[in-house]
Design a protein around this motif. Structure first.
Motif, PDB file in Angstrom:
ATOM      1  N   ARG A 163      39.531  45.993  38.675  1.00  0.00           N
ATOM      2  CA  ARG A 163      39.366  46.276  37.257  1.00  0.00           C
ATOM      3  C   ARG A 163      39.058  44.990  36.492  1.00  0.00           C
ATOM      4  O   ARG A 163      39.493  43.902  36.878  1.00  0.00           O
ATOM      5  CB  ARG A 163      40.654  46.899  36.700  1.00  0.00           C
ATOM      6  CG  ARG A 163      41.099  48.161  37.438  1.00  0.00           C
ATOM      7  CD  ARG A 163      42.406  48.686  36.881  1.00  0.00           C
ATOM      8  NE  ARG A 163      43.498  47.727  37.027  1.00  0.00           N
ATOM      9  CZ  ARG A 163      44.232  47.606  38.129  1.00  0.00           C
ATOM     10  NH1 ARG A 163      43.993  48.388  39.171  1.00  0.00           N
ATOM     11  NH2 ARG A 163      45.208  46.726  38.186  1.00  0.00           N
ATOM     12  N   PRO A 164      38.323  45.093  35.409  1.00  0.00           N
ATOM     13  CA  PRO A 164      38.134  43.902  34.557  1.00  0.00           C
ATOM     14  C   PRO A 164      39.451  43.540  33.879  1.00  0.00           C
ATOM     15  O   PRO A 164      40.271  44.413  33.588  1.00  0.00           O
ATOM     16  CB  PRO A 164      37.079  44.360  33.546  1.00  0.00           C
ATOM     17  CG  PRO A 164      37.220  45.849  33.492  1.00  0.00           C
ATOM     18  CD  PRO A 164      37.627  46.278  34.886  1.00  0.00           C
ATOM     19  N   HIS A 165      39.644  42.257  33.650  1.00  0.00           N
ATOM     20  CA  HIS A 165      40.896  41.794  33.044  1.00  0.00           C
ATOM     21  C   HIS A 165      40.579  40.870  31.877  1.00  0.00           C
ATOM     22  O   HIS A 165      39.819  39.907  32.014  1.00  0.00           O
ATOM     23  CB  HIS A 165      41.733  41.035  34.076  1.00  0.00           C
ATOM     24  CG  HIS A 165      42.987  40.427  33.501  1.00  0.00           C
ATOM     25  ND1 HIS A 165      44.050  41.186  33.058  1.00  0.00           N
ATOM     26  CD2 HIS A 165      43.321  39.130  33.290  1.00  0.00           C
ATOM     27  CE1 HIS A 165      44.996  40.391  32.599  1.00  0.00           C
ATOM     28  NE2 HIS A 165      44.580  39.127  32.727  1.00  0.00           N
ATOM     29  N   ARG A 166      41.147  41.218  30.738  1.00  0.00           N
ATOM     30  CA  ARG A 166      40.978  40.377  29.556  1.00  0.00           C
ATOM     31  C   ARG A 166      42.278  39.598  29.345  1.00  0.00           C
ATOM     32  O   ARG A 166      43.305  40.175  28.978  1.00  0.00           O
ATOM     33  CB  ARG A 166      40.667  41.237  28.342  1.00  0.00           C
ATOM     34  CG  ARG A 166      40.542  40.435  27.050  1.00  0.00           C
ATOM     35  CD  ARG A 166      40.072  41.303  25.903  1.00  0.00           C
ATOM     36  NE  ARG A 166      38.716  41.801  26.144  1.00  0.00           N
ATOM     37  CZ  ARG A 166      38.066  42.604  25.299  1.00  0.00           C
ATOM     38  NH1 ARG A 166      38.653  43.010  24.177  1.00  0.00           N
ATOM     39  NH2 ARG A 166      36.842  43.013  25.584  1.00  0.00           N
ATOM     40  N   ALA A 167      42.193  38.305  29.606  1.00  0.00           N
ATOM     41  CA  ALA A 167      43.388  37.462  29.523  1.00  0.00           C
ATOM     42  C   ALA A 167      43.794  37.244  28.079  1.00  0.00           C
ATOM     43  O   ALA A 167      42.947  37.105  27.189  1.00  0.00           O
ATOM     44  CB  ALA A 167      43.126  36.111  30.186  1.00  0.00           C
TER      45      ALA A 167
ATOM     46  N   GLU B 204      34.063  35.586  35.041  1.00  0.00           N
ATOM     47  CA  GLU B 204      34.359  36.983  35.361  1.00  0.00           C
ATOM     48  C   GLU B 204      35.832  37.128  35.723  1.00  0.00           C
ATOM     49  O   GLU B 204      36.258  36.740  36.808  1.00  0.00           O
ATOM     50  CB  GLU B 204      33.486  37.456  36.526  1.00  0.00           C
ATOM     51  CG  GLU B 204      33.646  38.944  36.818  1.00  0.00           C
ATOM     52  CD  GLU B 204      32.789  39.388  37.984  1.00  0.00           C
ATOM     53  OE1 GLU B 204      32.582  40.586  38.147  1.00  0.00           O
ATOM     54  OE2 GLU B 204      32.326  38.507  38.740  1.00  0.00           O
ATOM     55  N   LYS B 205      36.615  37.676  34.821  1.00  0.00           N
ATOM     56  CA  LYS B 205      38.027  37.898  35.064  1.00  0.00           C
ATOM     57  C   LYS B 205      38.218  39.276  35.678  1.00  0.00           C
ATOM     58  O   LYS B 205      37.692  40.273  35.180  1.00  0.00           O
ATOM     59  CB  LYS B 205      38.832  37.804  33.766  1.00  0.00           C
ATOM     60  CG  LYS B 205      38.788  36.433  33.115  1.00  0.00           C
ATOM     61  CD  LYS B 205      39.544  35.406  33.929  1.00  0.00           C
ATOM     62  CE  LYS B 205      39.578  34.074  33.197  1.00  0.00           C
ATOM     63  NZ  LYS B 205      40.313  33.062  33.953  1.00  0.00           N
TER      64      LYS B 205
ATOM     65  N   TRP C 207      47.860  33.376  25.509  1.00  0.00           N
ATOM     66  CA  TRP C 207      48.930  32.640  26.187  1.00  0.00           C
ATOM     67  C   TRP C 207      48.627  32.494  27.672  1.00  0.00           C
ATOM     68  O   TRP C 207      48.931  31.461  28.279  1.00  0.00           O
ATOM     69  CB  TRP C 207      50.265  33.358  25.988  1.00  0.00           C
ATOM     70  CG  TRP C 207      50.755  33.274  24.571  1.00  0.00           C
ATOM     71  CD1 TRP C 207      50.849  34.276  23.665  1.00  0.00           C
ATOM     72  CD2 TRP C 207      51.181  32.082  23.896  1.00  0.00           C
ATOM     73  NE1 TRP C 207      51.318  33.825  22.470  1.00  0.00           N
ATOM     74  CE2 TRP C 207      51.536  32.468  22.568  1.00  0.00           C
ATOM     75  CE3 TRP C 207      51.299  30.750  24.263  1.00  0.00           C
ATOM     76  CZ2 TRP C 207      51.990  31.570  21.633  1.00  0.00           C
ATOM     77  CZ3 TRP C 207      51.764  29.837  23.322  1.00  0.00           C
ATOM     78  CH2 TRP C 207      52.101  30.247  22.026  1.00  0.00           C
ATOM     79  N   GLU C 208      48.054  33.535  28.286  1.00  0.00           N
ATOM     80  CA  GLU C 208      47.687  33.429  29.695  1.00  0.00           C
ATOM     81  C   GLU C 208      46.622  32.351  29.898  1.00  0.00           C
ATOM     82  O   GLU C 208      46.693  31.557  30.843  1.00  0.00           O
ATOM     83  CB  GLU C 208      47.166  34.773  30.211  1.00  0.00           C
ATOM     84  CG  GLU C 208      48.243  35.812  30.410  1.00  0.00           C
ATOM     85  CD  GLU C 208      47.671  37.141  30.880  1.00  0.00           C
ATOM     86  OE1 GLU C 208      48.407  37.905  31.503  1.00  0.00           O
ATOM     87  OE2 GLU C 208      46.468  37.399  30.618  1.00  0.00           O
ATOM     88  N   THR C 209      45.641  32.321  29.010  1.00  0.00           N
ATOM     89  CA  THR C 209      44.574  31.317  29.124  1.00  0.00           C
ATOM     90  C   THR C 209      45.126  29.908  28.967  1.00  0.00           C
ATOM     91  O   THR C 209      44.806  29.000  29.753  1.00  0.00           O
ATOM     92  CB  THR C 209      43.479  31.586  28.080  1.00  0.00           C
ATOM     93  OG1 THR C 209      42.977  32.909  28.249  1.00  0.00           O
ATOM     94  CG2 THR C 209      42.355  30.579  28.213  1.00  0.00           C
ATOM     95  N   VAL C 210      45.960  29.738  27.932  1.00  0.00           N
ATOM     96  CA  VAL C 210      46.557  28.409  27.722  1.00  0.00           C
ATOM     97  C   VAL C 210      47.432  28.011  28.904  1.00  0.00           C
ATOM     98  O   VAL C 210      47.391  26.876  29.389  1.00  0.00           O
ATOM     99  CB  VAL C 210      47.376  28.402  26.410  1.00  0.00           C
ATOM    100  CG1 VAL C 210      48.169  27.107  26.282  1.00  0.00           C
ATOM    101  CG2 VAL C 210      46.454  28.581  25.213  1.00  0.00           C
TER     102      VAL C 210
END
Length: 868
Positions: free
Chosen positions: A116-120, A35-36, A123-126
């Motif tokens: 708020r929900p955040h969709r990474a 859950e981001k 590049w952020e995930t890596v």
């Protein structure tokens, strides 16, 4: 004898590993959870209820810097943990309600921060994976791996602490949301490691891969920085840790402490940058001073790897500090993340330097493990596979309609031959692996221990040299080795890898012999280098250079005992064609010292055996042993600044078990030893010789910790003597620069230190140490220290002095000894020693001497030019 496993160290290591995992796993789950969420971010000043940092988004939401947070979701604000818990528990779609008050105001206002929900992005995930998973995992695994392989090495533990602190230099807001109790524990762990990082970086730069030469200007400079910068920083950092932990739920309790430490923040920041920068300075200085190609390559890799990893992060941090803003206010998030990801290069560089460049020789364990696994399991598996294939092939051909019996028999025969050949192929493969990948992997401590065990019982020079040379060749894979022993000429006594023994010789006056005799240090031979000593020494002629070329010498090891050069070992090139590393030279120097002592002991033992064989009466045997023992006592006393000293031993019989020695150590220091072996006669004298050899073997290594040196001596004497044999022993080292006398008293009569105070001689006893040597296999000795000032007198003695008896069987006693020394005010050490013997003899009045009498006297002197 195999050394005991360091169980306690492994227990501490396991505890630290469990703690690191217990922290990293939930932290990683919080960072990379399914859950981001995204919530407006701001930060509090520690120890207060004031907002200390705001983002542009927080300003737009109505939060201002210096605002006071009165409540979070309707509950009174008690610390940063309240905000962290609200950020953690408020679901997506909900809101965090803050009650704020402006500075100096009285009215409260409410600010609502939606979650708020955040969709990474990819590049952020890596970046998060690299920064919050790969970086800590790499650092922790490297640190614990090295510490597990070398649990007795202080450098391995320093590396472990560095690798534990390194991932914690980043802020840890996720910990603030953990449940009470866990969050305090997590914050304590995180802030302790993060605060100590600059100190650990400073220490790592000072000691890795090798410390600065002791006593030199650079060593003193880094030592002063350690006490003036690193130690105060660590102390103030611990206060910051207390503030961070208390600020989670009770900021009011730490508000006063924060008020005290806040003015130190800028000083602490400067100190932190200085300590971290000193790491780079230390590595660069060591690189410029190093003369070894291997060391230069190792330091160059470490330096540039650290520069690439650290420079961008340091530059953006310093720039932000200069303009008075936070890094997040100045640089975009993607740029900050990219720069932080570069920090992964640092642990990767350390891993490369340690494993590939052999900075800490950890590959020995890997080598042994692979060899064992391959030898015991790999070959067996290959044999099982081969046999299985044979059986399967036999059944296949037997069931084939066109098959016949002869074909089946042929297949089975071929398979059996292959199975038998597996072991030979496996052995060759193991040898190839060893040569190609682990040529330099060895355990110096294990090599020295095994050699010590092997040479201790060898009294003939040739078997002794064969054992030593064979082990050197096996350990370092050297193609040619020659041992040249002296006499009228230094000629090869034993040679390895030459076929026939080379017909070469060196005169005692040859330049090579003089160099080895004077310096008593390994000498590298670079015939093609015009700046090498081989080509620059005036007394090294062309004949000597031709001789060294015929021997193929790359390294010469002196075999020296005291001031006598017994011979030297010529080492040819390695099979790998790599140069001898610093680790190689240190190992070989220790081996050469052991070999020289063993040759000298063998020579003495042969002398005793030859003499005893020629003499028929016991008194002649005793006379021989007395002469040998007399040679073991100091033959000349080196001049030591600020110290006058003397020693004498008078055995009760022809030979005895009393022992004293003076050792001329590096940097003008003096080693002083005195001991009393249990028993008398030949047996005690032989154990005394073993004690002396053990001491000199330890002293030549230049130990800083005398307690460890005496513990090693205890182990060697224990292994070399019978169970009912032991010795009282006292060893100290006098430092003329500091006028200090470090010592360890192993069950010996406590030496007396006479110091004039208020016109009277005050006596103190040097008692710190432990039990006698040789009785227990191991014992944790302690080290003491005293000062020997001008006019002070140190008297060390055996019980034969204090227990000297007259005809009425009355003992002279230590009180009479003290009175005698007090009457010797102003006399030199030799005169004091003579007067003590005269006083003891006068008391005995001709009575028989029942025990050996040994006495050592040290007297402090004024040094010319000193302020006194």
């Amino acid at each position: 004898m195999a050394s005991k496993r360091p169980i306690l160290r492994y227990f501490v290591l396991a505890l630290l590993f469990a703690t690191a995992v217990a922290y990293e796993v939930p932290y990683l789950r919080d960072i990379l959870g399914d859950e981001k969420r995204e919530v407006t971010f701001f930060a509090m000043d520690p120890g207060t209820d004031r907002v200390g940092f705001v983002t542009r988004e927080a300003i737009n939401a109505g939060i201002r810097k210096e605002d006071e947070v009165m409540a979070v979701n309707g509950r009174r604000y008690d610390g940063a943990g309240d905000l962290g818990r609200a950020r953690r528990l408020t679901p997506v779609g909900g809101s965090i309600i803050l009650a704020l008050r402006s500075p100096g105001g009285t009215r409260q206002r409410t600010v609502e921060l939606p979650v708020r929900p955040h969709r990474a992005t990819l590049w952020e995930t890596v970046g998060e994976l690299l920064l919050y998973f790969f970086l800590p995992a790499t650092s922790i695994l490297l640190g614990f791996w090295v510490a597990a392989l070398r649990p007795r090495d202080p450098m391995a533990w320093l590396l472990l602490v560095l690798m534990l602190t390194f991932p914690h230099i980043f802020e840890s807001y996720k910990v603030e949301g953990w449940p009470p109790g866990w969050r305090e524990a997590g914050m304590l762990y995180h802030t302790t490691l993060a605060s100590l990082f600059p100190v650990v970086m400073f220490l790592f730069g000072r000691f890795f891969p090798e410390p600065f030469p002791q006593g030199r200007v650079l060593d003193k400079c880094w030592r002063w920085q350690q006490w003036l910068l690193a130690l105060p920083f660590a102390l103030v950092a611990m206060l910051s840790v207390a503030i961070s932990v208390g600020d989670l739920g009770h900021y009011r309790a730490v508000a006063a402490l924060e008020h005290v430490t806040a003015p130190l923040d800028r000083i602490m920041q400067f100190d932190a940058y200085w300590l971290i920068s000193s790491f780079f300075a230390a590595v660069a200085i060591k690189y410029s001073l190093s003369t070894s190609r291997d060391a230069k390559r190792r330091l160059r890799v470490l330096y540039w790897g650290a520069i690439v990893a650290w420079t961008p992060a340091l530059l953006i941090t310093i720039y932000a500090r200069v303009i008075g803003k936070s890094v997040a206010e100045v640089f975009p998030q993607w740029a900050i993340l990219a720069i932080l990801v570069l920090l992964i290069v640092f642990p990767l560089t350390l891993a490369y330097v340690i494993v590939v460049e052999k900075a800490m020789d950890v590959r020995v364990v890997l080598r042994q493990g692979l060899q064992y696994a391959f030898a015991r399991h790999g070959i067996r598996i290959l044999q099982i596979v081969a046999i299985s294939l044979v059986i399967k092939g036999a059944f296949t051909f037997a069931s084939h309609e066109h098959g016949n019996r002869s074909q089946n028999i042929a297949v089975i025969a071929v398979g059996l031959t292959a199975a038998v050949s597996i072991r030979r192929v496996g052995n060759r493969l193991r040898g190839w692996t060893d040569r190609r990948f682990f040529r330099e992997a060895y355990n110096a401590e294990q090599v020295l221990t095994e050699l010590s065990e092997q040479v201790r019982t060898i009294v003939e020079p040739r078997p002794l040299l064969e054992t030593v040379i064979r082990r050197i060749a096996e350990t370092l894979h050297i193609s040619r080795i020659a041992v040249l022993l002296g006499g009228d000429l230094y000629e090869p006594t034993y040679a390895f890898g030459y076929g026939d023994v080379p017909k070469v010789s060196f005169l005692p006056t040859a330049g090579t012999v003089k160099l080895l005799s004077n310096h008593k240090e390994p000498a590298r031979v670079y015939l093609e280098n015009p700046d090498s000593w081989v080509n620059t020494q005036d007394d090294v002629n062309e004949v000597e250079r031709d001789t060294l070329a015929r021997l193929g010498s790359e390294l010469l090891l002196p075999l020296a005992v005291r001031d006598k050069l017994l011979g030297f070992i010529s080492l040819g090139p390695k099979k790998s064609e790599e140069p001898y590393t610093g680790s190689d030279v240190r190992l070989l120097k220790s081996v050469a010292i052991q070999t020289g002592l063993a040759l000298e002991n063998a020579s003495l033992m042969r002398a005793i055996a030859d003499e005893v064989a020629q003499r028929e009466r016991l008194n002649r045997e005793v006379e021989i042993a007395r002469e040998v023992q007399e040679r073991l006592f100091p033959q000349k006393l080196p001049a030591i600044a600020g110290l006058d000293y003397a020693g004498h031993c008078r055995p009760a019989l022809g030979v005895g078990g009393d022992y004293y020695d003076f050792l001329d150590l590096a940097q003008g220091r003096l080693g002083v030893a005195i001991g009393d072996v249990s028993g008398k006669g030949i047996a005690a004298a032989l154990m005394m010789a073993s004690l002396q050899a053990s001491l000199r073997g330890e002293a030549t290594r230049g130990p800083e910790n005398l307690a460890t040196a005496v513990a090693n001596i205890n182990r060697l004497v224990y292994e070399a003597s019978q169970s009912n044999r032991y010795a009282t022993f006292f060893y100290g080292q006098y430092d003329p620069d500091e006028r200090t006398f470090a010592y360890v008293n192993a069950g010996h009569n406590a030496p007396m230190l006479f110091h004039r105070q208020n016109g009277a001689m005050v006596v103190s006893r040097l008692e710190v140490g432990g039990t006698v040597v040789g009785l227990l296999e191991s014992f944790p000795y302690q080290q003491g220290c005293a000062r020997v000032l001008p006019g002070d007198v140190l008297v060390a003695f055996t019980d034969g002095i204090s227990e000297a008896m007259n005809h009425n069987e009355e003992e002279w006693g230590e009180e009479r000894l003290i009175e005698t020394v007090q009457r010797c005010s102003g006399l030199g050490a030799k005169h004091i020693l003579d007067r003590i013997f005269v006083a003891a003899d006068q008391f005995a009045a001709g009575a028989k001497q029942h025990d050996d009498m040994t006495l050592v006297v040290l007297r402090g002197l004024e040094v010319e030019g000193s302020p006194g």
